[in-house]
Design a protein around this motif. Structure first.
Motif, short mmCIF file in Angstrom:
data_model
loop_
_atom_site.label_atom_id
_atom_site.label_comp_id
_atom_site.label_asym_id
_atom_site.label_seq_id
_atom_site.Cartn_x
_atom_site.Cartn_y
_atom_site.Cartn_z
N ILE A 15 11.16 -9.84 52.07
CA ILE A 15 11.02 -8.85 50.99
C ILE A 15 11.69 -9.35 49.72
N GLY A 16 12.86 -9.95 49.88
CA GLY A 16 13.58 -10.47 48.73
C GLY A 16 14.29 -9.37 47.96
N PRO A 17 15.11 -9.76 47.00
CA PRO A 17 15.83 -8.76 46.20
C PRO A 17 14.89 -8.02 45.26
N ILE A 18 15.26 -6.80 44.93
CA ILE A 18 14.49 -6.01 43.96
C ILE A 18 15.03 -6.35 42.58
N PRO A 19 14.19 -6.87 41.69
CA PRO A 19 14.65 -7.23 40.35
C PRO A 19 15.17 -6.01 39.59
N ALA A 20 16.16 -6.24 38.75
CA ALA A 20 16.72 -5.15 37.94
C ALA A 20 15.63 -4.60 37.02
N GLY A 21 15.61 -3.30 36.87
CA GLY A 21 14.64 -2.66 36.00
C GLY A 21 13.34 -2.31 36.70
N THR A 22 13.19 -2.73 37.95
CA THR A 22 12.00 -2.41 38.71
C THR A 22 12.22 -1.09 39.43
N SER A 23 11.24 -0.21 39.34
CA SER A 23 11.39 1.07 40.02
C SER A 23 11.08 0.91 41.49
N VAL A 24 11.85 1.60 42.31
CA VAL A 24 11.66 1.57 43.76
C VAL A 24 10.66 2.66 44.10
N PRO A 25 9.64 2.36 44.93
CA PRO A 25 8.65 3.38 45.26
C PRO A 25 9.31 4.58 45.93
N SER A 26 8.91 5.77 45.49
CA SER A 26 9.53 6.97 46.02
C SER A 26 8.82 7.52 47.24
N SER A 27 7.56 7.18 47.42
CA SER A 27 6.83 7.70 48.56
C SER A 27 6.68 6.63 49.62
N PRO A 28 6.88 6.98 50.90
CA PRO A 28 6.74 6.00 51.96
C PRO A 28 5.33 5.43 52.06
N ALA A 29 4.33 6.17 51.60
CA ALA A 29 2.95 5.69 51.69
C ALA A 29 2.72 4.46 50.82
N SER A 30 3.51 4.30 49.76
CA SER A 30 3.31 3.18 48.86
C SER A 30 4.06 1.92 49.31
N GLU A 31 4.84 2.01 50.39
CA GLU A 31 5.58 0.86 50.88
C GLU A 31 4.68 -0.04 51.72
N SER A 32 5.00 -1.31 51.71
CA SER A 32 4.23 -2.24 52.53
C SER A 32 4.68 -2.11 53.99
N PRO A 33 3.84 -2.46 54.94
CA PRO A 33 4.20 -2.36 56.36
C PRO A 33 5.48 -3.10 56.73
N PRO A 34 5.74 -4.33 56.23
CA PRO A 34 7.01 -4.98 56.60
C PRO A 34 8.22 -4.19 56.12
N SER A 35 8.11 -3.60 54.94
CA SER A 35 9.21 -2.81 54.41
C SER A 35 9.44 -1.56 55.26
N THR A 36 8.37 -0.92 55.69
CA THR A 36 8.48 0.27 56.53
C THR A 36 9.11 -0.09 57.86
N TYR A 37 8.68 -1.20 58.44
CA TYR A 37 9.25 -1.65 59.72
C TYR A 37 10.74 -1.95 59.56
N LEU A 38 11.10 -2.61 58.47
CA LEU A 38 12.50 -2.91 58.21
C LEU A 38 13.30 -1.63 58.08
N ASN A 39 12.76 -0.64 57.38
CA ASN A 39 13.45 0.64 57.24
C ASN A 39 13.68 1.30 58.59
#
Length: 70
Positions: A15-39
Motif C-alpha cells: 500500500i505504501g505511505p499516504i502522501p501528505a495532503g491526500t484525502s483518505v477515503p471515508s467509505s469502505p466501499a472505495s477502498e481496494s481489496p488489499p487495504s480492506t484485508y489489511l484493515n
C-alpha cells in the motif's frame, strides 16, 4: 505469529505511505481489496493485543501494531 507479521508488513509495503495532503477515503466501499484485508488483519491484531489470555501473544500483537504505526 511470525507468518502474520510477515503478511502484515508485506501488505503495508504494497500500500505504501499516504502522501501528505491526500484525502483518505471515508467509505469502505472505495477502498481496494488489499487495504480492506489489511484493515481486517489489523482489527484482529488490536483485539488480540487487548483480549488474548496469553501475555506473549498480547505483547507480540502490540509490538506488531506499533511497527505498522511507525
Amino acid at each position: 505469529m511470525e507468518n502474520i507479521r510477515q503478511e502484515v508488513m508485506r501488505r503495508v509495503e504494497d500500500i505504501g505511505p499516504i502522501p501528505a495532503g491526500t484525502s483518505v477515503p471515508s467509505s469502505p466501499a472505495s477502498e481496494s481489496p488489499p487495504s480492506t484485508y489489511l484493515n481486517d488483519i489489523l482489527a484482529h491484531l488490536l483485539m488480540l493485543s487487548k483480549r488474548c489470555p496469553f501475555k506473549d501473544v498480547r505483547e507480540q500483537c502490540f509490538c506488531l501494531l506499533q511497527t505498522v504505526q511507525v
